[in-house]
Design an enzyme around this catalytic site. Sequence first.
Site, PDB file in Angstrom:
ATOM      1  N   ASN A  25      42.711  37.371  27.513  1.00 50.63           N
ATOM      2  CA  ASN A  25      42.007  38.091  26.492  1.00 50.63           C
ATOM      3  C   ASN A  25      40.474  38.547  26.992  1.00 50.63           C
ATOM      4  OD1 ASN A  25      39.901  35.992  26.075  1.00 50.63           O
ATOM      5  ND2 ASN A  25      41.333  35.098  24.461  1.00 50.63           N
TER       6      ASN A  25
ATOM      7  N   GLU B 121      38.191  36.018  28.032  1.00 49.94           N
ATOM      8  CA  GLU B 121      38.643  35.086  29.457  1.00 49.94           C
ATOM      9  C   GLU B 121      38.336  36.083  30.828  1.00 49.94           C
ATOM     10  OE1 GLU B 121      42.344  32.495  27.455  1.00 49.94           O
ATOM     11  OE2 GLU B 121      42.722  34.648  28.188  1.00 49.94           O
TER      12      GLU B 121
ATOM     13  N   ASP C  11      50.751  33.976  23.082  1.00 48.85           N
ATOM     14  CA  ASP C  11      51.994  33.659  23.460  1.00 48.85           C
ATOM     15  C   ASP C  11      53.133  34.666  23.029  1.00 48.85           C
ATOM     16  OD1 ASP C  11      51.139  31.026  24.315  1.00 48.85           O
ATOM     17  OD2 ASP C  11      51.438  30.094  22.118  1.00 48.85           O
TER      18      ASP C  11
END
Length: 327
Positions: free
Chosen positions: A201, A204, A272
């Site tokens: 994301n 990060e 995920d």
Amino acid sequence: MEAASKLKTTKIIVIGDLILDEYLIGEVNRISPEAPVPVVWVRNEKTTLGGAGNVVKNLSRLGVQSFVLGRAGNDSAAKTLDDLLSTENTISSKNTIIRSEKVPTILKTRVIAGHQQVCRIDREETFPLSDSEEKQLLESFSKIIQEADAVVLSDYDKGTLTASLIRKSIDIAVQHKKIVTVDPQVSHFFQYEKATVMTPNHHEAGKALGKKLETNAEVEEAAKKIAENLNSPSMMITRGEKGMSLYISSESKTYHIPTVAKEVFDVTGAGDTVISVYTSFLAAGLGELEAAIVSNAAAGVVVGKLGAETVSLEELLEALEKRGSFQ
């Protein structure tokens, strides 16, 4: 969509940190007399696969088969993990779940009242794989790589994906010309060299580069820099309410894909879903941009659900039809 019909014959290796997610769901009617905290009257409980296990769940809902490689404790929670994996579309005879005497099965308990998370309780000890454990996983990985269409590295920084295992597993996959996708951790960020795509994301990615990524231009620069550093053909940065951005090295171009979520209940597990759907459709024959559009639509569905949920193939195709994609 032709690629959707190929999902049932697609096989993907999922290697990473296996986690159990427990939900205690109830309601709050009063404050505790013992301390200024809400009293949650639990009305429902459920335990489900989290971490790399949530990737397996997402793949199963699409009809994709998976091989699962990871580690759990030698405890009752590991039995629960096994039972849950047995209900998914995994090739169980070729799964390798190491039983550790040192590390317990990771359990995250979320207490929820009125669609709001009151608190989260984590039970875990994080230690990197031992040399013998790493050798065992790599031997299993090497035996099944030819049968797989793609590999997902699901890194929650709980010790399964060591720097050595990351490097060796990607090398093996690349040698066999397999797709490798990575849901990364900042601590390992520049160790996923030669992966097909990484899906951090924007927080990060920004943290890894030591800067905030807010504008399209900043995201474009970051995606290109990371892809070049990793020698990767593409790079995806998910951006919450701004959707996602995909950099394709061969085109030297970044595509910005706006979010399709109508209402956001819970972003838990959305990453995920993105990597599972993207990897599946890439393996089934879609191009990078098309697969990203599909995974973005999938994320728009799951954030409208409570908890680490998944999207079925039917829900996904319906969302794509409403959007007008791939008609």
